[in-house]
Design an enzyme around this catalytic site. Structure first.
Site, short mmCIF file in Angstrom:
data_model
loop_
_atom_site.label_atom_id
_atom_site.label_comp_id
_atom_site.label_asym_id
_atom_site.label_seq_id
_atom_site.Cartn_x
_atom_site.Cartn_y
_atom_site.Cartn_z
N ARG A 166 22.22 20.70 32.70
CA ARG A 166 22.48 19.39 31.93
C ARG A 166 23.40 18.50 32.26
NH1 ARG A 166 22.22 24.33 28.54
NH2 ARG A 166 20.38 24.10 27.17
N LYS A 186 25.35 24.59 26.45
CA LYS A 186 25.03 24.38 25.17
C LYS A 186 24.99 25.79 24.27
CE LYS A 186 21.22 22.03 22.73
NZ LYS A 186 20.10 21.12 22.57
N HIS A 203 18.27 13.84 32.85
CA HIS A 203 17.67 15.10 32.54
C HIS A 203 16.55 15.58 32.82
CE1 HIS A 203 18.67 18.50 29.42
NE2 HIS A 203 17.27 18.45 29.07
N ARG A 223 16.47 18.12 35.42
CA ARG A 223 16.33 19.46 34.90
C ARG A 223 14.84 20.14 34.64
NH1 ARG A 223 19.29 23.60 31.97
NH2 ARG A 223 18.36 23.84 29.73
N HIS A 257 18.25 28.73 27.95
CA HIS A 257 17.50 28.38 26.51
C HIS A 257 17.75 29.70 25.75
CE1 HIS A 257 14.42 25.38 28.37
NE2 HIS A 257 15.60 24.92 28.20
N TYR A 279 7.12 24.01 29.42
CA TYR A 279 6.88 23.71 30.65
C TYR A 279 5.54 24.20 31.40
CZ TYR A 279 11.74 22.13 30.76
OH TYR A 279 13.00 21.57 30.40
#
Length: 283
Positions: A133, A160, A225, A228, A251, A260
């Site tokens: 990120r 995150k 982003h 990523r 994640h 994805y």
């Protein structure tokens, strides 16, 4: 800082909110107060709904941005002020789900070639090669590069959700990082700001990306982003399993990584249509 603002910030600190989330929530509530020229604790649910509608219809903000304001108001009224009735009447919009932009490998190569400086190329290459990120790449320390042959990884601190993790350190990226180190000698941050007393600002990295995209002729490359998203999609196309990609991206839920699958071209175009499985088809 007003008493209410301090109470809200203290409540977020107690619950471990990230500094960026705290800043965003406080800004959202400040916007609400500025709109009505009144302290937010003097407003009712109807006024809050009217303000959210104002953000959509007049400010033309994206639903995701409006939901940030709604979450901030919910936290203020539900947690800080304990006014559950108002909290229940603050709506959350259904956000349209769109597939993120992904650059091809050729586009990524053009992007790096178009970077005007070694620093820009190193920032963008690190973002893509490690799937970071923008806040994570800006916060990197030189000591986060673990280049021993038996390690070869980057440590991401407090990503995150306040989670630490390890991600890839490509040998090609390591070459670029060493060249960058020889010319810049950064410390302790890998990409410090101009004053050298803190990390590079997120917006600076965004401007680097957009300038490189413009130089490379990439008109629809969205924001940084995208690198990523491209990292994850290219790994999936290369045969890396979803759980590994989930850990590399940091994640919390595999469902976030599953999107994805919709972006990996070889998973789509390489699939045989059921029409081809029929024994005979009229011409």
């Amino acid at each position: 800082m007003t008493e209410l603002r301090q109470r809200m910030d203290d409540a977020m600190v107690l619950r471990g909110f990230a500094p960026r989330t705290r800043e965003t929530y406080l800004a959202c509530v400040a916007g609400l107060a500025k709109h009505y020229h009144r302290p937010p604790d003097q407003l009712d649910a109807e006024q809050i709904q009217s303000y959210l509608l104002h953000l959509i219809t007049e400010k033309r903000l994206a639903y995701a941005s409006v939901n940030q304001a709604a979450c901030a108001c919910r936290f203020l009224f539900g947690t800080v002020l304990q006014q559950r009735k108002i909290w229940l009447d603050i709506p959350m919009a259904k956000v349209p789900k769109r597939l993120p932009v992904v650059l091809s490998r050729e586009d990524i190569g053009r992007l790096f070639a178009a970077c005007g400086t070694l620093r820009t190329r190193t920032v963008l290459m690190t973002t893509y090669a490690a799937g970071l990120r923008v806040s994570e790449v800006c916060a990197l320390h030189v000591s986060d590069i673990e280049s021993a042959p038996d390690r070869m990884c980057l440590k991401v601190r407090q990503g995150k959700g306040g989670q630490d993790r390890y991600t890839l350190l490509s040998p090609r990226l390591l070459e670029t990082l060493r060249l960058y180190w020889q010319t810049s000698r950064p410390r302790p941050w890998l990409f410090p700001n101009k004053a050298g007393d803190g990390p590079m600002n997120d917006q600076t990295a965004q401007r680097m990306y957009r300038a490189a995209c413009e130089a490379a002729g990439l008109a629809n490359a969205a924001g940084i982003h995208t690198l990523r998203h491209s990292f994850a999609t290219h790994l999936l196309e290369a045969g890396v399993d979803l759980h590994t990609i989930q850990r590399l991206l940091g994640h919390g839920h595999i469902s976030t990584t599953l999107r994805y699958l919709h972006l990996a071209r070889n998973r789509l175009t390489g699939t045989t249509s059921p029409l081809e499985l029929l024994d005979s088809v009229p011409a």
